[in-house]
Design a protein around this motif. Sequence first.
Motif, short mmCIF file in Angstrom:
data_model
loop_
_atom_site.label_atom_id
_atom_site.label_comp_id
_atom_site.label_asym_id
_atom_site.label_seq_id
_atom_site.Cartn_x
_atom_site.Cartn_y
_atom_site.Cartn_z
N ASN A 107 0.81 -1.22 0.00
CA ASN A 107 0.00 0.00 0.00
C ASN A 107 0.85 1.27 0.00
O ASN A 107 0.33 2.38 -0.08
CB ASN A 107 -1.01 0.02 1.16
CG ASN A 107 -0.33 0.03 2.50
OD1 ASN A 107 0.83 -0.35 2.59
ND2 ASN A 107 -1.03 0.44 3.53
N THR A 108 2.16 1.13 0.07
CA THR A 108 3.00 2.33 -0.01
C THR A 108 3.15 2.80 -1.46
O THR A 108 3.51 3.94 -1.73
CB THR A 108 4.40 2.07 0.58
OG1 THR A 108 5.03 1.02 -0.18
CG2 THR A 108 4.34 1.67 2.04
N LEU A 109 2.81 1.91 -2.39
CA LEU A 109 2.99 2.23 -3.81
C LEU A 109 2.22 3.49 -4.20
O LEU A 109 2.74 4.38 -4.85
CB LEU A 109 2.52 1.02 -4.64
CG LEU A 109 2.90 0.98 -6.09
CD1 LEU A 109 4.40 1.01 -6.26
CD2 LEU A 109 2.32 -0.30 -6.73
N ILE A 133 -5.34 0.91 2.22
CA ILE A 133 -5.48 -0.53 1.98
C ILE A 133 -5.20 -0.78 0.49
O ILE A 133 -5.63 0.00 -0.37
CB ILE A 133 -6.91 -1.03 2.29
CG1 ILE A 133 -7.31 -0.67 3.72
CG2 ILE A 133 -7.03 -2.54 2.08
CD1 ILE A 133 -8.77 -0.87 4.01
N ALA A 134 -4.49 -1.85 0.19
CA ALA A 134 -4.27 -2.24 -1.21
C ALA A 134 -4.45 -3.75 -1.31
O ALA A 134 -3.93 -4.49 -0.48
CB ALA A 134 -2.87 -1.84 -1.67
N LEU A 135 -5.21 -4.15 -2.28
CA LEU A 135 -5.55 -5.57 -2.43
C LEU A 135 -5.42 -5.95 -3.89
O LEU A 135 -5.90 -5.24 -4.77
CB LEU A 135 -6.98 -5.76 -1.94
CG LEU A 135 -7.87 -6.79 -2.59
CD1 LEU A 135 -7.45 -8.18 -2.17
CD2 LEU A 135 -9.32 -6.57 -2.18
N TYR A 184 -7.64 1.74 -1.60
CA TYR A 184 -8.68 2.50 -0.88
C TYR A 184 -8.02 3.45 0.10
O TYR A 184 -7.10 3.06 0.84
CB TYR A 184 -9.59 1.52 -0.14
CG TYR A 184 -10.66 2.19 0.70
CD1 TYR A 184 -11.78 2.77 0.11
CD2 TYR A 184 -10.55 2.22 2.08
CE1 TYR A 184 -12.75 3.38 0.88
CE2 TYR A 184 -11.54 2.83 2.87
CZ TYR A 184 -12.63 3.40 2.26
OH TYR A 184 -13.60 4.01 3.02
N TRP A 185 -8.46 4.69 0.06
CA TRP A 185 -7.96 5.70 0.99
C TRP A 185 -9.12 6.05 1.94
O TRP A 185 -10.21 6.43 1.48
CB TRP A 185 -7.52 6.96 0.24
CG TRP A 185 -6.30 6.77 -0.61
CD1 TRP A 185 -5.02 7.06 -0.28
CD2 TRP A 185 -6.24 6.25 -1.95
NE1 TRP A 185 -4.17 6.76 -1.31
CE2 TRP A 185 -4.89 6.26 -2.36
CE3 TRP A 185 -7.21 5.77 -2.86
CZ2 TRP A 185 -4.48 5.80 -3.61
CZ3 TRP A 185 -6.81 5.32 -4.09
CH2 TRP A 185 -5.46 5.34 -4.47
#
Length: 267
Positions: free
Chosen positions: A197-199, A204-206, A220-221
């Motif tokens: 999710n730092t990208l 959140i990153a899925l 999602y932010w």
Amino acid sequence: MAKITNPFDIYKLLPQTNCGECALPNCLAFAAAVIQGRKNLTDCPYIKTEDKEQLASHIAIREDFSRASRENLEMLKSRIGDIDFSTKAAPLGAHIVSGKLAVKSLGKDFFIDTRGNVTSECHTHAWMTVPLLSYIVHSNGADITGRWVPFRELKDGSPMNPLFVQRGEKPLKKLIDGNSELLGDLISMFSGERADNTLFSSDIALSLYPLPKLPILICYWKPEGDMDSDLNIFFDASAEKHLHIETLFSLGVGLVMMFEKISREHS
Ligand code: SF4
């Protein structure tokens, strides 16, 4: 002027105020209704008369969407018969089981026979049939690049992006706003993975794999202070080497519709 076959070409010429006077919720819905022959340009009081006259003669009304979809499906099925599964399986990231091509979608095996019939180890999702068959017919087997791009940055994505935001990203954001557990549920239900999710500095990153060489990334932010939440769906930069842009659009929107259904059933 060339024939207008895409609702977005009509949308571009509308005031885009979503006033609802045409008895539809917004200008995008109106554009789609015009191309389907359910609405007439005269139903929007804000299109200039000269634009109406010029446009009207160029709109190619798709009189029967379901017939067009059926024809597309039949065309894809007929082309499956010409494909040599044994040479195509590896480039697609698929394998062969009892003469059928086994293609993994969201962690589940889908089996395609030489007539293009699709069966699944669980229940078959009808909306996946066209992307699956298109993947087999159109993919050139390109490898995943690892570079994520939003829909609008895909080569032919820009014209359809407002519709993708409206029908894909916004509904999914709303869904997650109301159910913060949903992304975790999707990971366990569909063999997703937590992504870096730092990208994109998201909360959140899925990542999910609707097709073996076609991953998507959902970022999602969370809302913060006066800032509303946000959500983007990214595709691997190689996505258009596997599916045409219209099918990528249907795949993304279809996934969101399935998530909405799951969320309704589990609430
Ligand atoms: S009446 Fe025209 S401007 Fe208003 S929502 Fe419908 S299409 Fe858009």
